[in-house]
Design a protein around this motif. Structure first.
Motif, PDB file in Angstrom:
ATOM      1  N   UNK A 114    -129.370  98.760-106.284  1.00 11.49           N
ATOM      2  CA  UNK A 114    -128.371  98.083-105.522  1.00 11.49           C
ATOM      3  C   UNK A 114    -128.640  97.579-104.163  1.00 11.49           C
ATOM      4  N   UNK A 115    -129.140  98.502-103.366  1.00 14.12           N
ATOM      5  CA  UNK A 115    -129.290  98.028-102.012  1.00 14.12           C
ATOM      6  C   UNK A 115    -130.267  97.088-101.919  1.00 14.12           C
ATOM      7  N   UNK A 116    -131.227  97.199-102.716  1.00 14.54           N
ATOM      8  CA  UNK A 116    -132.521  96.136-102.699  1.00 14.54           C
ATOM      9  C   UNK A 116    -132.114  94.919-103.154  1.00 14.54           C
ATOM     10  N   UNK A 117    -131.009  94.792-104.029  1.00 19.43           N
ATOM     11  CA  UNK A 117    -130.279  93.486-104.292  1.00 19.43           C
ATOM     12  C   UNK A 117    -129.169  92.982-103.420  1.00 19.43           C
ATOM     13  N   UNK A 118    -128.722  93.841-102.658  1.00 17.37           N
ATOM     14  CA  UNK A 118    -127.505  93.700-101.841  1.00 17.37           C
ATOM     15  C   UNK A 118    -126.380  93.449-102.699  1.00 17.37           C
ATOM     16  N   UNK A 119    -126.217  94.487-103.637  1.00 22.09           N
ATOM     17  CA  UNK A 119    -125.096  94.450-104.461  1.00 22.09           C
ATOM     18  C   UNK A 119    -124.389  95.752-104.401  1.00 22.09           C
TER      19      UNK A 119
END
Length: 356
Positions: A114-119
């Protein structure tokens, strides 16, 4: 391979910084990777780091961040604390002595996908802080309190009856393992995005009734406020004073802990950094989803990274001395509970089972 590594560093610089800190301080650490999260051919590690005592009766302090991927500042605050801790170990006997007497558990990035996808959610669209098998007592705010309508909507809990997500399960397993047979435990989970003031929340998220551990939480609150009378950044309160939810991981972990250790004392806390203040001071935050949860100006970002170091130092000392200050015995627990009710639940006349 070089392009893949470069892409990952760009999308997830917090993971790169964490691995650099692990390399720098590995002689002081016990490191596990109980899970990997797959994203676009990459295997993102779920790091669990322990430092300090291995004594079976050592009090535990658990530090957690990155449950919601977009709230990167929570992870960054933990990395700032880790960097300070590792470097002070080279020269500061006080830090060495503290770690000899507590077990420090750190999980800085619970949701790397989620952090890598800014989610906010994980890669399956599940809000991990709504994913535990816990049902709220009474009505919760629509959607915000957790729902099973669609993964396309925020605050999605996941399918009914399904196992917890990999990240949720790995977090719960790591915390359960660290707290097993430990009588005195504190945890802090770092988030951002609610209100104009930093809050320190206690359970329950599932109920507006007083949490059974509220007496010990009140004692801890008074310790901080008495010790740092001019550090009035935080509003200490039960989370349900703001809103209730289903599926809260810390409700689940607390209930699991007390079921196994009814005489133990576990105080789970959530640091909810008030990002609405950042928006108020700089309306440009409104134009980027990421900036609704994270400071964007360099001077403000640096201020946030350093302002919570006092809190982490306090929690290390509080964990170490917990056998001395935590309410024990029926009389002490009753006094602490009554003080907590006067502060947070004035006029409450219901029955509460004091499990801590």
């Amino acid at each position: 391979m070089i392009q893949r590594i470069s892409r990952l560093k760009t999308a997830l610089p917090e993971l790169t910084e964490l691995e650099n800190l692990i390399s720098e301080g590995k002689q002081h650490m016990r490191i596990r990777v109980p899970a990997h999260i797959q994203r676009q051919g990459e295997h993102l590690p779920f790091y669990v780091i322990e430092m300090g005592s291995v004594k079976p009766d050592a009090p535990v302090l658990a530090v957690v961040g990155g449950v919601h991927g977009v709230e990167r500042i929570g992870t960054q605050v933990i990395l700032s604390f880790m960097k300070s801790l590792i470097r002070r170990l080279h020269w500061d006997p006080v830090v060495k002595e503290q770690l000899e007497n507590i077990r420090l558990l750190m999980i800085p990035i619970v949701n790397p996908g989620g952090m890598a996808e800014n989610s906010r959610s994980n890669l399956n669209g599940v809000d991990l802080m709504r994913n535990a098998p816990v049902e709220a007592e009474g009505n919760t705010p629509w959607l915000v309190g957790g729902h099973r309508i669609s993964r396309s909507l925020p605050w999605y809990r996941g399918p009914a009856g399904a196992p917890m997500q990999t990240e949720s399960r790995a977090l719960c397993d790591a915390v359960h393992h660290a707290l097993k047979d430990q009588k005195f435990c504190i945890s802090i989970d770092c988030h951002s995005g609610f209100g104009t003031r930093d809050r320190l929340w206690f359970p329950y998220a599932k109920s507006t009734n007083p949490w059974p551990g509220i007496g010990a939480a009140h004692t801890l609150t008074e310790l901080f406020e008495h010790s740092y009378p001019h550090h009035d950044l935080y509003l200490f309160e039960p989370q349900a004073h703001s809103y209730t939810t289903s599926g809260d991981l810390w409700d689940h972990l607390y209930d699991s802990y007390t079921a196994e250790q009814p005489d133990g004392c576990f105080i789970p806390m959530t640091l909810e950094m008030g990002s609405w203040l950042w928006v108020k001071k700089n309306p440009r935050h409104l134009f980027r989803y990421h900036s609704l949860f994270n400071p964007i100006l360099p001077h403000r970002h640096q201020r946030i990274l350093r302002r919570h170091l006092i809190l982490f130092d306090f929690l290390m000392s509080a964990a170490r001395t917990m056998p001395q200050w935590a309410p024990q015995g029926a009389a002490d627990k009753t006094l602490a509970m009554n003080a907590a009710l006067q502060r947070w639940y004035p006029g409450y006349s219901g029955n509460i089972t004091t499990t801590v």
